[in-house]
Scaffold this motif. Structure first.
Motif, PDB file in Angstrom:
ATOM      1  N   TYR A  58       0.867  -1.042  -0.058  1.00  0.00           N
ATOM      2  CA  TYR A  58      -0.115   0.046   0.135  1.00  0.00           C
ATOM      3  C   TYR A  58       0.837   1.201   0.071  1.00  0.00           C
ATOM      4  N   ASN A  59       0.611   2.195  -1.155  1.00  0.00           N
ATOM      5  CA  ASN A  59       1.310   3.367  -1.144  1.00  0.00           C
ATOM      6  C   ASN A  59       1.002   4.350   0.051  1.00  0.00           C
ATOM      7  N   ALA A  60       1.589   5.449  -0.013  1.00  0.00           N
ATOM      8  CA  ALA A  60       1.415   6.421   1.000  1.00  0.00           C
ATOM      9  C   ALA A  60      -0.169   7.152   0.881  1.00  0.00           C
ATOM     10  N   ALA A  61      -0.314   7.304  -0.314  1.00  0.00           N
ATOM     11  CA  ALA A  61      -1.504   7.859  -0.800  1.00  0.00           C
ATOM     12  C   ALA A  61      -2.757   7.092  -0.361  1.00  0.00           C
ATOM     13  N   HIS A  62      -2.828   5.782  -0.477  1.00  0.00           N
ATOM     14  CA  HIS A  62      -3.718   4.882  -0.152  1.00  0.00           C
ATOM     15  C   HIS A  62      -3.995   4.950   1.349  1.00  0.00           C
ATOM     16  N   LEU A  63      -2.803   4.779   2.054  1.00  0.00           N
ATOM     17  CA  LEU A  63      -2.843   4.877   3.493  1.00  0.00           C
ATOM     18  C   LEU A  63      -3.354   6.034   4.055  1.00  0.00           C
ATOM     19  N   ALA A  64      -3.003   7.120   3.333  1.00  0.00           N
ATOM     20  CA  ALA A  64      -3.609   8.571   3.781  1.00  0.00           C
ATOM     21  C   ALA A  64      -5.107   8.600   3.572  1.00  0.00           C
ATOM     22  N   GLY A  65      -5.618   7.833   2.516  1.00  0.00           N
ATOM     23  CA  GLY A  65      -7.013   7.782   2.522  1.00  0.00           C
ATOM     24  C   GLY A  65      -7.829   6.699   3.328  1.00  0.00           C
ATOM     25  N   HIS A  66      -6.981   5.920   3.940  1.00  0.00           N
ATOM     26  CA  HIS A  66      -7.703   4.964   4.926  1.00  0.00           C
ATOM     27  C   HIS A  66      -6.659   4.934   5.998  1.00  0.00           C
ATOM     28  N   PRO A  67      -7.022   6.146   6.817  1.00  0.00           N
ATOM     29  CA  PRO A  67      -6.164   6.348   8.325  1.00  0.00           C
ATOM     30  C   PRO A  67      -6.103   5.253   9.280  1.00  0.00           C
ATOM     31  N   GLU A  68      -7.207   4.414   9.278  1.00  0.00           N
ATOM     32  CA  GLU A  68      -7.336   3.206  10.221  1.00  0.00           C
ATOM     33  C   GLU A  68      -6.750   2.111   9.826  1.00  0.00           C
TER      34      GLU A  68
ATOM     35  N   LYS B 147       2.386  -0.494   9.954  1.00  0.00           N
ATOM     36  CA  LYS B 147       2.890   0.756  10.000  1.00  0.00           C
ATOM     37  C   LYS B 147       3.699   0.535  11.561  1.00  0.00           C
ATOM     38  N   GLY B 148       4.957   1.295  11.672  1.00  0.00           N
ATOM     39  CA  GLY B 148       5.911   1.458  12.716  1.00  0.00           C
ATOM     40  C   GLY B 148       6.763   0.167  13.139  1.00  0.00           C
ATOM     41  N   ARG B 149       6.610  -0.845  12.387  1.00  0.00           N
ATOM     42  CA  ARG B 149       7.301  -2.061  12.641  1.00  0.00           C
ATOM     43  C   ARG B 149       8.027  -2.541  11.467  1.00  0.00           C
ATOM     44  N   ASN B 150       9.293  -2.935  11.660  1.00  0.00           N
ATOM     45  CA  ASN B 150      10.412  -3.162  10.557  1.00  0.00           C
ATOM     46  C   ASN B 150      10.397  -4.712  10.461  1.00  0.00           C
ATOM     47  N   TYR B 151       9.456  -5.463  10.661  1.00  0.00           N
ATOM     48  CA  TYR B 151       9.505  -6.932  10.308  1.00  0.00           C
ATOM     49  C   TYR B 151       8.026  -7.276  10.054  1.00  0.00           C
ATOM     50  N   GLU B 152       7.945  -8.405   9.588  1.00  0.00           N
ATOM     51  CA  GLU B 152       6.713  -9.116   9.285  1.00  0.00           C
ATOM     52  C   GLU B 152       6.276 -10.272  10.137  1.00  0.00           C
ATOM     53  N   TYR B 153       4.866 -10.420  10.094  1.00  0.00           N
ATOM     54  CA  TYR B 153       4.214 -11.384  10.797  1.00  0.00           C
ATOM     55  C   TYR B 153       4.024 -12.674   9.706  1.00  0.00           C
ATOM     56  N   HIS B 154       3.919 -13.776  10.203  1.00  0.00           N
ATOM     57  CA  HIS B 154       3.698 -14.867   9.412  1.00  0.00           C
ATOM     58  C   HIS B 154       2.580 -15.862  10.153  1.00  0.00           C
TER      59      HIS B 154
ATOM     60  N   GLN C 256       8.447 -10.184  18.866  1.00  0.00           N
ATOM     61  CA  GLN C 256       8.535  -9.206  19.681  1.00  0.00           C
ATOM     62  C   GLN C 256       6.881  -9.146  20.138  1.00  0.00           C
ATOM     63  N   ASP C 257       6.075  -9.328  19.726  1.00  0.00           N
ATOM     64  CA  ASP C 257       4.721  -8.950  20.154  1.00  0.00           C
ATOM     65  C   ASP C 257       3.835  -9.570  19.318  1.00  0.00           C
ATOM     66  N   PHE C 258       2.449  -9.342  19.589  1.00  0.00           N
ATOM     67  CA  PHE C 258       1.313  -9.852  18.873  1.00  0.00           C
ATOM     68  C   PHE C 258       0.730  -8.933  18.114  1.00  0.00           C
ATOM     69  N   LEU C 259      -0.119  -9.136  16.966  1.00  0.00           N
ATOM     70  CA  LEU C 259      -0.730  -8.365  16.162  1.00  0.00           C
ATOM     71  C   LEU C 259      -2.222  -8.974  15.920  1.00  0.00           C
ATOM     72  N   THR C 260      -3.092  -8.125  16.210  1.00  0.00           N
ATOM     73  CA  THR C 260      -4.675  -8.435  15.633  1.00  0.00           C
ATOM     74  C   THR C 260      -5.076  -7.594  14.547  1.00  0.00           C
ATOM     75  N   LEU C 261      -5.591  -8.053  13.576  1.00  0.00           N
ATOM     76  CA  LEU C 261      -6.426  -7.442  12.616  1.00  0.00           C
ATOM     77  C   LEU C 261      -7.858  -7.737  12.786  1.00  0.00           C
ATOM     78  N   TYR C 262      -8.660  -6.656  13.288  1.00  0.00           N
ATOM     79  CA  TYR C 262     -10.022  -6.930  13.596  1.00  0.00           C
ATOM     80  C   TYR C 262     -11.052  -6.932  12.303  1.00  0.00           C
ATOM     81  N   GLY C 263     -11.752  -7.667  12.394  1.00  0.00           N
ATOM     82  CA  GLY C 263     -12.839  -7.892  11.403  1.00  0.00           C
ATOM     83  C   GLY C 263     -13.957  -7.202  11.522  1.00  0.00           C
TER      84      GLY C 263
ATOM     85  N   ASP D 202      -8.561  -2.629   8.301  1.00  0.00           N
ATOM     86  CA  ASP D 202      -7.765  -3.711   7.903  1.00  0.00           C
ATOM     87  C   ASP D 202      -8.788  -4.898   7.858  1.00  0.00           C
ATOM     88  N   ARG D 203      -9.936  -4.729   7.210  1.00  0.00           N
ATOM     89  CA  ARG D 203     -10.858  -5.820   7.078  1.00  0.00           C
ATOM     90  C   ARG D 203     -10.868  -6.642   5.866  1.00  0.00           C
ATOM     91  N   VAL D 204     -10.591  -5.852   4.568  1.00  0.00           N
ATOM     92  CA  VAL D 204     -10.852  -6.303   3.447  1.00  0.00           C
ATOM     93  C   VAL D 204      -9.261  -6.013   2.597  1.00  0.00           C
TER      94      VAL D 204
END
Length: 157
Positions: free
Chosen positions: A37-47, A76-83, A131-138, A143-145
């Motif tokens: 996702y580019n900066a323009a898309h993320l700016a249009g979807h602030p959540e 955003k804000g994390r330099n690693y990926e979740y799998h 280092q932590d846990f991540l939840t994407l809320y449905g 971060d739903r679709v």
């Protein structure tokens, strides 16, 4: 995911697909799906916290009646990926998938032009990171679709 210049690569390497169903994405196409996702898309979807999402067949052998997929996300804000490893039940119109370890559910459907639509289940998706846990809320946020295009297989290696 890899450190690649995906927007440039996607522009230069179109990935025509023969996909007419979710199964075709993995049997006839490259099986590799990535969306940055580019900066323009993320700016249009602030959540929206997801900056990149990838979905591809797992290297693990499939189990009878199930397809195994690897799901990767960066936020955003994390330099690693979740799998997470997803166990998917193929259906004629959609695949119903669950993440390993009761990590939640999502639905995959086929969209036009080699794109998969990943819809997060109402209970969300949970990822355990280094280092932590991540939840994407449905049921809230942006971060739903996710529409995830097919890309050349070498981008998922």
């Amino acid at each position: 995911m890899r450190q690649i210049v995906l927007p440039l690569m996607l522009g230069l390497l179109p990935c025509p697909t023969l996909a007419d169903s979710v199964a075709d994405h993995f049997r006839k196409g490259s099986g590799c799906h990535i969306r940055q996702y580019n900066a323009a898309h993320l700016a249009g979807h602030p959540e929206q916290t997801v900056t990149e999402i990838a979905l591809n067949p797992s290297a693990l052998p499939n189990e009878p009646g199930l397809e195994l997929l690897d799901l990767f996300v960066q936020v955003k804000g994390r330099n690693y990926e979740y799998h997470a490893l997803a166990y998917c039940e193929p259906g004629p119109k959609q695949w119903s998938c669950g993440l390993e370890g009761d990590g939640g559910r999502f639905i995959l459907t086929h969209e036009k032009q080699g794109t998969l639509r990943l819809t997060v289940g109402k209970g969300g998706l949970g990822f355990e990171g280094a280092q932590d846990f991540l939840t994407l809320y449905g049921d809230r946020g942006d971060d739903r679709v996710f529409l995830i295009p097919s890309v050349p297989a070498e981008l998922c290696q």
